[in-house]
Design a protein around this motif. Sequence first.
Motif, PDB file in Angstrom:
ATOM      1  N   UNK A 209       0.822  -1.219   0.000  1.00  0.00           N
ATOM      2  CA  UNK A 209       0.000   0.000   0.000  1.00  0.00           C
ATOM      3  C   UNK A 209       0.849   1.259   0.000  1.00  0.00           C
ATOM      4  N   UNK A 210       2.044   1.176   0.553  1.00  0.00           N
ATOM      5  CA  UNK A 210       2.901   2.359   0.631  1.00  0.00           C
ATOM      6  C   UNK A 210       3.648   2.632  -0.659  1.00  0.00           C
ATOM      7  N   UNK A 211       3.616   1.677  -1.568  1.00  0.00           N
ATOM      8  CA  UNK A 211       4.351   1.856  -2.815  1.00  0.00           C
ATOM      9  C   UNK A 211       3.594   2.779  -3.763  1.00  0.00           C
ATOM     10  N   UNK A 212       4.323   3.494  -4.588  1.00  0.00           N
ATOM     11  CA  UNK A 212       3.673   4.346  -5.573  1.00  0.00           C
ATOM     12  C   UNK A 212       2.679   3.551  -6.392  1.00  0.00           C
ATOM     13  N   UNK A 213       1.527   4.142  -6.612  1.00  0.00           N
ATOM     14  CA  UNK A 213       0.484   3.473  -7.376  1.00  0.00           C
ATOM     15  C   UNK A 213       0.266   4.193  -8.692  1.00  0.00           C
TER      16      UNK A 213
ATOM     17  N   UNK B 223      -5.087   4.755  -8.279  1.00  0.00           N
ATOM     18  CA  UNK B 223      -5.545   5.876  -7.459  1.00  0.00           C
ATOM     19  C   UNK B 223      -7.006   6.189  -7.762  1.00  0.00           C
TER      20      UNK B 223
ATOM     21  N   UNK C  56      -6.621  14.579   4.239  1.00  0.00           N
ATOM     22  CA  UNK C  56      -5.205  14.398   3.950  1.00  0.00           C
ATOM     23  C   UNK C  56      -4.395  14.350   5.232  1.00  0.00           C
TER      24      UNK C  56
ATOM     25  N   UNK D  21      -2.261  11.155   6.335  1.00  0.00           N
ATOM     26  CA  UNK D  21      -0.825  11.351   6.523  1.00  0.00           C
ATOM     27  C   UNK D  21      -0.401  10.911   7.916  1.00  0.00           C
TER      28      UNK D  21
ATOM     29  N   UNK E 134       2.500  10.310   1.159  1.00  0.00           N
ATOM     30  CA  UNK E 134       1.245  10.345   0.402  1.00  0.00           C
ATOM     31  C   UNK E 134       1.439  11.064  -0.926  1.00  0.00           C
TER      32      UNK E 134
ATOM     33  N   UNK F  98       3.555   8.900  -3.325  1.00  0.00           N
ATOM     34  CA  UNK F  98       2.989   7.678  -3.905  1.00  0.00           C
ATOM     35  C   UNK F  98       1.698   7.938  -4.655  1.00  0.00           C
ATOM     36  N   UNK F  99       1.336   9.188  -4.792  1.00  0.00           N
ATOM     37  CA  UNK F  99       0.240   9.518  -5.684  1.00  0.00           C
ATOM     38  C   UNK F  99      -1.123   9.547  -5.029  1.00  0.00           C
ATOM     39  N   UNK F 100      -1.179   9.257  -3.730  1.00  0.00           N
ATOM     40  CA  UNK F 100      -2.484   9.216  -3.068  1.00  0.00           C
ATOM     41  C   UNK F 100      -3.129  10.590  -3.003  1.00  0.00           C
ATOM     42  N   UNK F 101      -2.303  11.627  -2.968  1.00  0.00           N
ATOM     43  CA  UNK F 101      -2.862  12.971  -3.020  1.00  0.00           C
ATOM     44  C   UNK F 101      -2.972  13.360  -4.482  1.00  0.00           C
ATOM     45  N   UNK F 102      -4.162  13.255  -4.975  1.00  0.00           N
ATOM     46  CA  UNK F 102      -4.371  13.514  -6.395  1.00  0.00           C
ATOM     47  C   UNK F 102      -4.251  15.005  -6.672  1.00  0.00           C
TER      48      UNK F 102
ATOM     49  N   UNK G 191      -6.237  17.020  -7.673  1.00  0.00           N
ATOM     50  CA  UNK G 191      -7.501  17.736  -7.705  1.00  0.00           C
ATOM     51  C   UNK G 191      -7.457  18.873  -6.689  1.00  0.00           C
TER      52      UNK G 191
END
Lengths: 192, 192
Positions: free
Chosen positions: A103-107, A112, A143, A147, B155, B158-162, B164
């Motif tokens: 889950x912590x790896x870049x997606x 997303x 956020x 975080x 965050x 890894x792209x979780x913060x889009x 937007x």
Amino acid sequence: MARANLTSAAVIAAAAELADRDGFDTLTLSALARGLGVQTASLYSHVRDRAALIEGVHRLALGELADRIALAIGGRSGRDALTAFADTHRDYARQFPGRWTALQRPASAATVRSEPAGRLAALTLAMLRGYPLPETELVHATRLLAATVNGFLALQANGSITHRQPATEDSWQWALDALDTVFRSRDTEGKP
Amino acid sequence: MARANLTSAAVIAAAAELADRDGFDTLTLSALARGLGVQTASLYSHVRDRAALIEGVHRLALGELADRIALAIGGRSGRDALTAFADTHRDYARQFPGRWTALQRPASAATVRSEPAGRLAALTLAMLRGYPLPETELVHATRLLAATVNGFLALQANGSITHRQPATEDSWQWALDALDTVFRSRDTEGKP
DNA sequence: CGGACGTACCTAAATGCTTTAGGTTTTTGC
DNA sequence: GCAAAAACCTAAAGCATTTAGGTACGTCCG
């Protein structure tokens, strides 16, 4: 020889189990194939490459986590819901360390924007609506929450939180208190 | 052929540069040796194995970050110091993505107890003493701060913060405001 | 019921990284 | 100026990733 009858989902599920059991670093296609009683190259019919496998585990974990959180925060609100939300994260990280690392790896952008990611975001938003937060600050709060929770668990996982006093558990509670206070006090627009 | 005259420190520094330039995943002993104009096996005179190399980069980054933070928070206190502390983290993560990734990796007990790690912890403590926090809560606050800052940057990475609305920058400021408020309000022992 | 097709799985092989073992050359310190 | 230490080398084993092309099993349709 009996045929394993794999699918993409089955391969990813096996990968998640392997990562949890033997550590994320040992999640290799070779080890996975060995565990499934199959040749390594055969896995490439179900998974594009190693990166896609990891992304699959990431997405699987997102869905599982969202399911658990939905259960945990149902019917609760305020501090109760916040605790349930955070503790569910922590328990998931404890129980499934490999999946949590994934889950912590870049997606990818696709992940997303995937359904489980959206569900998790929606659940978080729903929980935060239990606090008197202005609509414009909901995303900020989301956020900050994500975080803090993930950051705390990451610190714990990578050893930065030493086993000295005070206990990690106390700091966890203290952090949740702090978040609760922040979210609760954000409706007072004008400062004195 | 001219001899490179490497040392352990030089190898680790080159590894850090490679990780920043080409991404942490491409940090292999082969690529590193190539860049240094040396055979791969030669590096094993300076570094025990790949894990030790990464740990070396981790420790290097700890020291560099501590240096920058010492400079940044010097002479400041309260919200100013907090902002300097957090922004220095963020700038470091931006400028040295490879080193920053190394910082997120699990560290050995030796690294956790190393001099740069202690220095960074001491700096954080010193900064938080600018807030009216009871002595018993200083460590909790340290952990919350580290968790939030690192979690936020993770965050983002890894792209979780889009991308937007609202802007990530606004959420960053909002989070720092929240932390500032928490740290500032913790001296009121008895709740009304 | 029987072939056709898709899918699951296979073997083979190329490439590249990690690591160990042992040898050679350069530097350094007395 | 020589001996020891350090820096670097070649060689090779082992394992992981990935591609290419082949074989067998199930299923669907005539």
